[in-house]
Write a protein that holds these residues in place. Structure first.
Motif, PDB file in Angstrom:
ATOM      1  N   VAL A  13       0.827  -1.201   0.150  1.00 29.65           N
ATOM      2  CA  VAL A  13       0.078   0.035   0.082  1.00 29.65           C
ATOM      3  C   VAL A  13       0.916   1.253   0.068  1.00 29.65           C
ATOM      4  O   VAL A  13       0.694   2.139  -0.892  1.00 29.65           O
ATOM      5  CB  VAL A  13      -0.973   0.060   1.265  1.00 29.65           C
ATOM      6  N   LEU A  14       1.970   1.354   0.921  1.00 28.60           N
ATOM      7  CA  LEU A  14       2.677   2.484   1.096  1.00 28.60           C
ATOM      8  C   LEU A  14       3.262   2.721  -0.374  1.00 28.60           C
ATOM      9  O   LEU A  14       3.638   3.887  -0.815  1.00 28.60           O
ATOM     10  CB  LEU A  14       3.797   2.245   2.047  1.00 28.60           C
ATOM     11  N   ASP A  15       3.965   1.695  -0.964  1.00 28.28           N
ATOM     12  CA  ASP A  15       4.708   1.795  -2.318  1.00 28.28           C
ATOM     13  C   ASP A  15       3.798   2.359  -3.271  1.00 28.28           C
ATOM     14  O   ASP A  15       4.150   2.993  -4.046  1.00 28.28           O
ATOM     15  CB  ASP A  15       5.244   0.291  -2.681  1.00 28.28           C
ATOM     16  N   TYR A  16       2.383   1.689  -3.342  1.00 28.34           N
ATOM     17  CA  TYR A  16       1.577   2.050  -4.268  1.00 28.34           C
ATOM     18  C   TYR A  16       1.247   3.597  -4.175  1.00 28.34           C
ATOM     19  O   TYR A  16       1.433   4.254  -5.153  1.00 28.34           O
ATOM     20  CB  TYR A  16       0.308   1.174  -4.242  1.00 28.34           C
ATOM     21  N   LYS A  35      -6.500  -7.298  -5.829  1.00 29.99           N
ATOM     22  CA  LYS A  35      -6.804  -7.820  -4.854  1.00 29.99           C
ATOM     23  C   LYS A  35      -5.834  -9.007  -4.214  1.00 29.99           C
ATOM     24  O   LYS A  35      -6.439 -10.101  -4.032  1.00 29.99           O
ATOM     25  CB  LYS A  35      -8.422  -8.444  -5.334  1.00 29.99           C
ATOM     26  N   GLU A  36      -4.765  -8.742  -4.444  1.00 27.00           N
ATOM     27  CA  GLU A  36      -3.820  -9.659  -4.000  1.00 27.00           C
ATOM     28  C   GLU A  36      -3.968  -9.792  -2.355  1.00 27.00           C
ATOM     29  O   GLU A  36      -3.555 -11.221  -1.953  1.00 27.00           O
ATOM     30  CB  GLU A  36      -2.292  -8.981  -4.000  1.00 27.00           C
ATOM     31  N   PHE A  37      -4.450  -8.941  -1.770  1.00 22.44           N
ATOM     32  CA  PHE A  37      -4.304  -9.344  -0.176  1.00 22.44           C
ATOM     33  C   PHE A  37      -5.726  -9.108   0.524  1.00 22.44           C
ATOM     34  O   PHE A  37      -5.638  -9.591   1.576  1.00 22.44           O
ATOM     35  CB  PHE A  37      -3.563  -8.096   0.603  1.00 22.44           C
ATOM     36  N   GLY A  38      -6.634  -8.699  -0.412  1.00 23.37           N
ATOM     37  CA  GLY A  38      -7.867  -8.851   0.404  1.00 23.37           C
ATOM     38  C   GLY A  38      -8.366  -7.456   0.680  1.00 23.37           C
ATOM     39  O   GLY A  38      -7.857  -6.510   1.407  1.00 23.37           O
ATOM     40  N   LYS A  39      -9.766  -7.112   0.712  1.00 26.00           N
ATOM     41  CA  LYS A  39     -10.252  -5.819   1.412  1.00 26.00           C
ATOM     42  C   LYS A  39      -9.802  -5.533   2.745  1.00 26.00           C
ATOM     43  O   LYS A  39      -9.337  -4.413   3.032  1.00 26.00           O
ATOM     44  CB  LYS A  39     -11.840  -5.870   1.084  1.00 26.00           C
ATOM     45  N   THR A  40     -10.057  -6.521   3.599  1.00 23.38           N
ATOM     46  CA  THR A  40      -9.758  -6.487   5.169  1.00 23.38           C
ATOM     47  C   THR A  40      -8.310  -6.011   5.412  1.00 23.38           C
ATOM     48  O   THR A  40      -7.991  -5.226   6.176  1.00 23.38           O
ATOM     49  CB  THR A  40     -10.101  -7.668   5.789  1.00 23.38           C
ATOM     50  N   ALA A  41      -7.477  -6.593   4.703  1.00 27.52           N
ATOM     51  CA  ALA A  41      -5.880  -6.540   4.731  1.00 27.52           C
ATOM     52  C   ALA A  41      -5.465  -5.202   4.402  1.00 27.52           C
ATOM     53  O   ALA A  41      -4.648  -4.364   4.940  1.00 27.52           O
ATOM     54  CB  ALA A  41      -5.233  -7.623   4.078  1.00 27.52           C
ATOM     55  N   ILE A  42      -6.349  -4.650   3.307  1.00 27.08           N
ATOM     56  CA  ILE A  42      -5.918  -3.420   2.699  1.00 27.08           C
ATOM     57  C   ILE A  42      -6.313  -2.229   3.644  1.00 27.08           C
ATOM     58  O   ILE A  42      -5.668  -1.278   4.006  1.00 27.08           O
ATOM     59  CB  ILE A  42      -6.576  -3.086   1.460  1.00 27.08           C
ATOM     60  N   VAL A  43      -7.564  -2.469   4.222  1.00 24.69           N
ATOM     61  CA  VAL A  43      -8.206  -1.621   5.188  1.00 24.69           C
ATOM     62  C   VAL A  43      -7.425  -1.251   6.281  1.00 24.69           C
ATOM     63  O   VAL A  43      -6.870  -0.176   6.734  1.00 24.69           O
ATOM     64  CB  VAL A  43      -9.477  -1.671   5.760  1.00 24.69           C
ATOM     65  N   LYS A  44      -7.009  -2.375   6.923  1.00 22.59           N
ATOM     66  CA  LYS A  44      -6.167  -2.542   8.169  1.00 22.59           C
ATOM     67  C   LYS A  44      -4.942  -1.731   7.681  1.00 22.59           C
ATOM     68  O   LYS A  44      -4.330  -1.075   8.648  1.00 22.59           O
ATOM     69  CB  LYS A  44      -6.166  -4.058   8.610  1.00 22.59           C
ATOM     70  N   ALA A  45      -4.145  -2.025   6.731  1.00 20.38           N
ATOM     71  CA  ALA A  45      -2.746  -1.466   6.137  1.00 20.38           C
ATOM     72  C   ALA A  45      -2.929   0.041   6.169  1.00 20.38           C
ATOM     73  O   ALA A  45      -1.957   0.526   6.796  1.00 20.38           O
ATOM     74  CB  ALA A  45      -2.412  -2.265   4.944  1.00 20.38           C
ATOM     75  N   CYS A  46      -4.059   0.440   5.688  1.00 22.49           N
ATOM     76  CA  CYS A  46      -4.453   2.267   5.576  1.00 22.49           C
ATOM     77  C   CYS A  46      -4.540   2.587   6.651  1.00 22.49           C
ATOM     78  O   CYS A  46      -3.806   3.676   6.698  1.00 22.49           O
ATOM     79  CB  CYS A  46      -5.458   2.135   4.471  1.00 22.49           C
ATOM     80  N   GLU A  47      -5.244   2.145   7.654  1.00 15.53           N
ATOM     81  CA  GLU A  47      -5.392   2.567   8.777  1.00 15.53           C
ATOM     82  C   GLU A  47      -4.310   2.622   9.675  1.00 15.53           C
ATOM     83  O   GLU A  47      -3.870   3.526  10.433  1.00 15.53           O
ATOM     84  CB  GLU A  47      -6.434   2.071   9.536  1.00 15.53           C
TER      85      GLU A  47
END
Length: 212
Positions: A13-16, A35-47
């Motif tokens: 996410v940071l790199d993107y 969708k490599e990591f799934g929505k939940t993982a991306i939301v968690k990473a962003c937060e």
């Protein structure tokens, strides 16, 4: 999801966001990362990244968007921006020119592929030369009054003639039967019926099936 996977999602996410340097929602980031990591993982990473200050979070109504931390990027003055815009315009023009050249070359390639190869042209020339010699030989025999039609060919011609004449008569009879059936309930004369449905008869052209 394992901590390793969470860490990978955060790095992705940071790199993107740093590379794109424009705002995205977590769903957009998830889709753009295929969708490599799934929505939940991306939301968690962003937060998590927003809490640590590595990215910025902005709220618009009920939607949250995330963007790279702009403080990490060097400031760009107006002259640099104008230079970049000029470079973009120049590269865009070059791209258009290259695309047109590609289309031209593809068209030329298509035309060349549709042409005969040297081997195919030579093969057809050999066949045409052989046929030409054959027909010249026949023509010469005809001019000299020779018999150039074999008994087999003659028999075939007569057989074909008989078959075609029989088919002609059969179709003529079937057509007349259909038209006569229509005429039984048709309020107009036969001639009018033929005109209405576009029927042309042998009699219109003064022809008839030959005798066998």
């Amino acid at each position: 999801m394992s901590k390793s996977k969470d860490a990978q999602a955060g790095v992705a996410v940071l790199d993107y966001l740093n590379k794109q340097n424009r705002p995205y929602s977590a769903i957009d980031i998830c889709n753009n990362l295929h969708k490599e990591f799934g929505k939940t993982a991306i939301v968690k990473a962003c937060e998590s990244l927003a809490e640590s200050g590595k990215i910025k979070e902005k709220v618009y109504g009920k939607q949250k968007v995330y963007v790279a931390d702009q403080s990490q990027f060097p400031e760009v003055d107006d002259s640099e921006i104008r230079s970049m815009d000029s470079t973009i315009t120049e590269l865009t023009q070059k791209l258009q020119t290259n695309l047109e050249e590609v289309r031209r070359l593809e068209s030329e390639l298509k035309m060349l592929n549709s042409c005969l190869s040297t081997e195919e042209a030579q093969r057809q020339l050999t066949e045409a030369t052989s046929q030409c010699a054959h027909y010249k030989s026949k023509l010469k025999q005809l001019k000299e009054g020779g018999n150039v039609v074999s008994p087999e060919e003659k028999e075939k011609v007569y057989g074909d003639r008989k078959k075609f004449v029989q088919a002609w008569r059969k179709r003529k009879r079937m057509t007349n039967d259909v038209l006569n059936a229509i005429l039984e309930g048709y309020p107009k004369p036969k001639k009018q019926l033929y005109e209405d449905i576009g029927i042309e008869t042998d009699e219109d052209y003064d022809v008839k099936p030959p005798d066998l």
